[in-house]
Scaffold this active site. Sequence first.
Site, short mmCIF file in Angstrom:
data_model
loop_
_atom_site.label_atom_id
_atom_site.label_comp_id
_atom_site.label_asym_id
_atom_site.label_seq_id
_atom_site.Cartn_x
_atom_site.Cartn_y
_atom_site.Cartn_z
N ASP A 108 12.83 1.20 -2.43
CA ASP A 108 11.79 2.23 -2.19
C ASP A 108 12.17 3.48 -2.98
O ASP A 108 13.33 3.70 -3.31
CB ASP A 108 11.74 2.60 -0.71
CG ASP A 108 11.02 1.56 0.15
OD1 ASP A 108 10.32 0.70 -0.41
OD2 ASP A 108 11.15 1.63 1.39
N GLN A 137 6.03 6.67 -8.50
CA GLN A 137 5.10 7.53 -7.77
C GLN A 137 4.15 8.17 -8.77
O GLN A 137 4.58 8.89 -9.68
CB GLN A 137 5.88 8.60 -7.02
CG GLN A 137 6.77 8.01 -5.93
CD GLN A 137 7.96 8.90 -5.59
OE1 GLN A 137 8.54 9.52 -6.47
NE2 GLN A 137 8.33 8.94 -4.33
N ARG A 158 6.42 -1.37 -7.93
CA ARG A 158 5.37 -1.01 -6.97
C ARG A 158 4.88 0.39 -7.37
O ARG A 158 5.69 1.28 -7.60
CB ARG A 158 5.91 -0.96 -5.54
CG ARG A 158 4.87 -0.39 -4.54
CD ARG A 158 5.50 0.06 -3.23
NE ARG A 158 6.12 -1.00 -2.51
CZ ARG A 158 7.18 -0.83 -1.71
NH1 ARG A 158 7.73 0.37 -1.55
NH2 ARG A 158 7.71 -1.85 -1.08
N LYS A 161 1.15 6.52 -4.61
CA LYS A 161 0.82 7.91 -5.00
C LYS A 161 2.05 8.79 -4.91
O LYS A 161 2.27 9.66 -5.73
CB LYS A 161 -0.27 8.47 -4.07
CG LYS A 161 -1.65 7.99 -4.40
CD LYS A 161 -2.66 8.61 -3.44
CE LYS A 161 -4.04 8.04 -3.68
NZ LYS A 161 -4.94 8.32 -2.55
N GLY A 162 2.87 8.56 -3.88
CA GLY A 162 4.04 9.42 -3.63
C GLY A 162 3.85 10.15 -2.32
O GLY A 162 2.78 10.72 -2.08
N THR A 200 -1.81 1.07 -2.19
CA THR A 200 -2.70 2.17 -1.79
C THR A 200 -3.72 1.66 -0.78
O THR A 200 -4.06 0.48 -0.77
CB THR A 200 -3.43 2.77 -3.02
OG1 THR A 200 -4.25 3.85 -2.58
CG2 THR A 200 -4.29 1.77 -3.76
N HIS A 201 -4.20 2.61 0.06
CA HIS A 201 -5.31 2.28 0.97
C HIS A 201 -6.60 2.89 0.46
O HIS A 201 -7.60 2.89 1.15
CB HIS A 201 -5.00 2.84 2.37
CG HIS A 201 -3.66 2.47 2.86
ND1 HIS A 201 -2.56 3.28 2.70
CD2 HIS A 201 -3.21 1.34 3.47
CE1 HIS A 201 -1.49 2.68 3.21
NE2 HIS A 201 -1.86 1.51 3.66
P1 FDA Z 1 -4.49 8.40 1.06
O1 FDA Z 1 -3.78 8.77 2.32
O2 FDA Z 1 -4.30 9.25 -0.15
O3 FDA Z 1 -6.02 8.28 1.38
C1 FDA Z 1 -6.97 8.14 0.32
C2 FDA Z 1 -8.20 7.43 0.80
O4 FDA Z 1 -7.85 6.11 1.25
C3 FDA Z 1 -8.88 8.06 1.98
O5 FDA Z 1 -9.67 9.12 1.61
C4 FDA Z 1 -9.65 6.85 2.51
O6 FDA Z 1 -10.77 6.60 1.69
C5 FDA Z 1 -8.68 5.72 2.33
N1 FDA Z 1 -7.86 5.51 3.54
C6 FDA Z 1 -6.57 5.84 3.71
N2 FDA Z 1 -6.15 5.50 4.94
C7 FDA Z 1 -7.21 4.97 5.58
C8 FDA Z 1 -7.41 4.43 6.88
N3 FDA Z 1 -6.44 4.38 7.81
N4 FDA Z 1 -8.64 3.96 7.18
C9 FDA Z 1 -9.64 4.02 6.28
N5 FDA Z 1 -9.51 4.52 5.03
C10 FDA Z 1 -8.30 4.98 4.69
N6 FDA Z 1 5.62 6.48 -1.05
C11 FDA Z 1 6.76 6.86 -1.66
O7 FDA Z 1 6.92 8.04 -2.00
N7 FDA Z 1 7.74 5.94 -1.91
C12 FDA Z 1 7.60 4.61 -1.59
O8 FDA Z 1 8.51 3.81 -1.85
C13 FDA Z 1 6.38 4.21 -0.97
N8 FDA Z 1 6.15 2.91 -0.63
C14 FDA Z 1 4.91 2.53 -0.18
C15 FDA Z 1 4.63 1.17 0.05
C16 FDA Z 1 3.35 0.77 0.40
C17 FDA Z 1 3.06 -0.68 0.58
C18 FDA Z 1 2.32 1.75 0.58
C19 FDA Z 1 0.93 1.34 0.93
C20 FDA Z 1 2.61 3.08 0.41
C21 FDA Z 1 3.89 3.49 0.05
N9 FDA Z 1 4.20 4.84 -0.12
C22 FDA Z 1 5.40 5.18 -0.70
C23 FDA Z 1 3.27 5.90 0.41
C24 FDA Z 1 2.32 6.40 -0.65
O9 FDA Z 1 3.03 7.14 -1.60
C25 FDA Z 1 1.22 7.29 -0.02
O10 FDA Z 1 1.82 8.40 0.59
C26 FDA Z 1 0.36 6.60 1.01
O11 FDA Z 1 0.10 5.26 0.67
C27 FDA Z 1 -0.99 7.34 1.17
O12 FDA Z 1 -1.75 7.24 -0.03
P2 FDA Z 1 -2.99 6.23 -0.14
O13 FDA Z 1 -3.35 6.09 -1.56
O14 FDA Z 1 -2.65 4.94 0.54
O15 FDA Z 1 -4.16 6.85 0.71
#
Ligand code: FDA
Length: 281
Positions: A108, A137, A158, A161-162, A200-201
């Site tokens: 990670d 990231q 992997r 975003k970070g 990402t989600h």
């Molecule tokens: P973000 O929180 O930015 O949301 C963006 C959009 O996604 C929202 O506006 C919505 O549309 C949708 N969304 C998000 N959550 C939702 C929900 N519960 N329900 C519905 N829609 C939703 N970070 C790091 O620094 N080091 C690491 O090693 C890792 N490892 C890691 C592994 C995995 C498998 C994941 C998924 C994430 C990480 N991360 C991480 C965390 C990552 O950096 C980040 O902070 C989070 O994934 C949040 O960013 P997102 O792009 O997922 O959605």
Amino acid sequence: MSLFFLAKRFVAGEEFEAAIPAIRRLNEKGIHVTVNRLGEHVKDQTAAKRAKQEYLAVLDHIKRARVDSNVSIKPTQIGMDIGDDFCYQTIAPVVAKAADYGNFIRLDMEGSPYTQRTLDLFYRLYENYQNVGVVLQAYLYRSVTDAEALNRVTARVRLCKGAYKEPASIAYQKMDDIRRAYLQLAKSLITDGHYPGIATHDDLLIEAVKRFVADQSISHDRFEFQMLYGIRPEAQEQLVQQGYHMRVYVPYGPEWLPYFYRRLRERKENVWFVLKNLFKK
Ligand code: FDA
């Protein structure tokens, strides 16, 4: 009374055995898993060595239980704050055992003081073991160059975003900029890299990646989507049904509280979910 019941949407159990049913349920839906024993910033050698023993045991459990799961490890959980050599010596036997078992270890990525050191650890391990990968990231400006270098050695990356607070001198601050950087990196990793994890989600990014691979006629076997346990489970299943690979990051362990707070801080809907459960009890 343990408050663990509040966290159980996001954390699969306080011990690995307790997480196995959750992993099986995901596997039965065609979802791959990566497990992480929660913990970070270990300051003494005994605790780092304990983490190593726990990960060695986890590899045995995965093999015995025949679940489809690899392992994600935070470098500071296994001794990076103690020293780079110590960290290498602690994690190398875990990577070696995973290699014997045909399993895979993901390092990670933590805050920016660890970025270069984690990449150095990755390259050092990668000289001897191919079953290790790392994380980039998208918010960090440097990730473009890091991705090019990792692509050249066909490393498994992997992309996320970070999750840490970083200054504007080294990282994008606005979501639009982070998304733009993410998409550019995702395209480069999918085109020139080796089976990247698109973690990402975010529907905007997921849809953009789907469009990109369709336009370029890139096989779905060239990459996987990744999400966190308990977040958008219906989207996870939907992606599998659409023919994409999906891996879910399943955390477990007694030190679940900081991780749980991070998930609550990220999204108000998560707080609502926990409150509903609280009143159901
Ligand atoms: P973000 O929180 O930015 O949301 C963006 C959009 O996604 C929202 O506006 C919505 O549309 C949708 N969304 C998000 N959550 C939702 C929900 N519960 N329900 C519905 N829609 C939703 N970070 C790091 O620094 N080091 C690491 O090693 C890792 N490892 C890691 C592994 C995995 C498998 C994941 C998924 C994430 C990480 N991360 C991480 C965390 C990552 O950096 C980040 O902070 C989070 O994934 C949040 O960013 P997102 O792009 O997922 O959605």
